[in-house]
Scaffold this active site. Sequence first.
Site: not given
Ligand SMILES: Nc1ncnc2c1ncn2[C@@H]1O[C@H](COP(=O)(O)OP(=O)(O)O)[C@@H](O)[C@H]1O
Ligand SMILES: Cc1cn([C@H]2C[C@H](O)[C@@H](COP(=O)(O)O)O2)c(=O)[nH]c1=O
Length: 186
Positions: A13, A18, A54, A84-85, A87, A163, A165
């Site tokens: 995460m 994304t 994020h 996206d997502e 999983q 889950d 979050g």
């Molecule tokens: N621990 C972290 N490491 C890197 N980016 C983070 C972190 N926490 C928050 N961010 C923010 O999250 C953004 C990436 O979000 P996103 O593309 O939605 O990632 P993912 O889809 O992998 O969850 C980064 O550009 C940064 O602004």
């Molecule tokens: C690690 C983990 C995450 N999830 C959920 C939590 C979020 O809703 C998404 C991941 O979002 P992101 O775009 O990658 O930040 O997945 C889960 O259901 N189970 C897990 O183990």
Amino acid sequence: MNSGSLVVIVGPMYSGKTSELISFIEIYTLGKKKIKVFKPKIDYRYNNTQIVSHSKSAVDAIAITKPKEILTYLQGNENAVFIDEVQFLDETLREVVLQMIESGIDVYCAGLDLSFKANPFIVTALLMAHADNIIKKKAVCHECGEYRGTLTYKFVGNGDEIDIGGFDKYIAVCRDCYLKLKQKNE
Ligand SMILES: Nc1ncnc2c1ncn2[C@@H]1O[C@H](COP(=O)(O)OP(=O)(O)O)[C@@H](O)[C@H]1O
Ligand SMILES: Cc1cn([C@H]2C[C@H](O)[C@@H](COP(=O)(O)O)O2)c(=O)[nH]c1=O
Ligand SMILES: [Zn+2]
């Protein structure tokens, strides 16, 4: 007609999966290509009509429950499909993605490779096996601050591997910090 290609974007995460998907969407949009964007309906964190990073960049998307629904939305002129997502979708996504690639569509999938228990999400692993290109993203480790975050640690809630979050439940960590947190809290 040439086959399309499959790019799979994985990581913990907050690693920018994304955001990376949105960058590819921008490239196709700038080139005036025909695209469709999908996301699983289960991910209700922001809304059901967009994918949102994020850092709050967003793109319109079609929410689906089952992978086969993707095919019903295709008009036959798409250059690329973005999902996206992954999983949260079942393993029939593999067949749907292969069918699209074979019909000449470039497919971009983003999703978690590992659950917070460090178990692979099988659907992501299957897609990675077929990928032409795998982009493995890292996050900044929430504990030590190093850019080595490859795992997600869950600090509240139940043991369910599905889950929904965000910062309320999950942090991105490096392997050393993941092991330290596990030893301390379990
Ligand atoms: N621990 C972290 N490491 C890197 N980016 C983070 C972190 N926490 C928050 N961010 C923010 O999250 C953004 C990436 O979000 P996103 O593309 O939605 O990632 P993912 O889809 O992998 O969850 C980064 O550009 C940064 O602004
Ligand atoms: C690690 C983990 C995450 N999830 C959920 C939590 C979020 O809703 C998404 C991941 O979002 P992101 O775009 O990658 O930040 O997945 C889960 O259901 N189970 C897990 O183990
Ligand atoms: Zn660390």
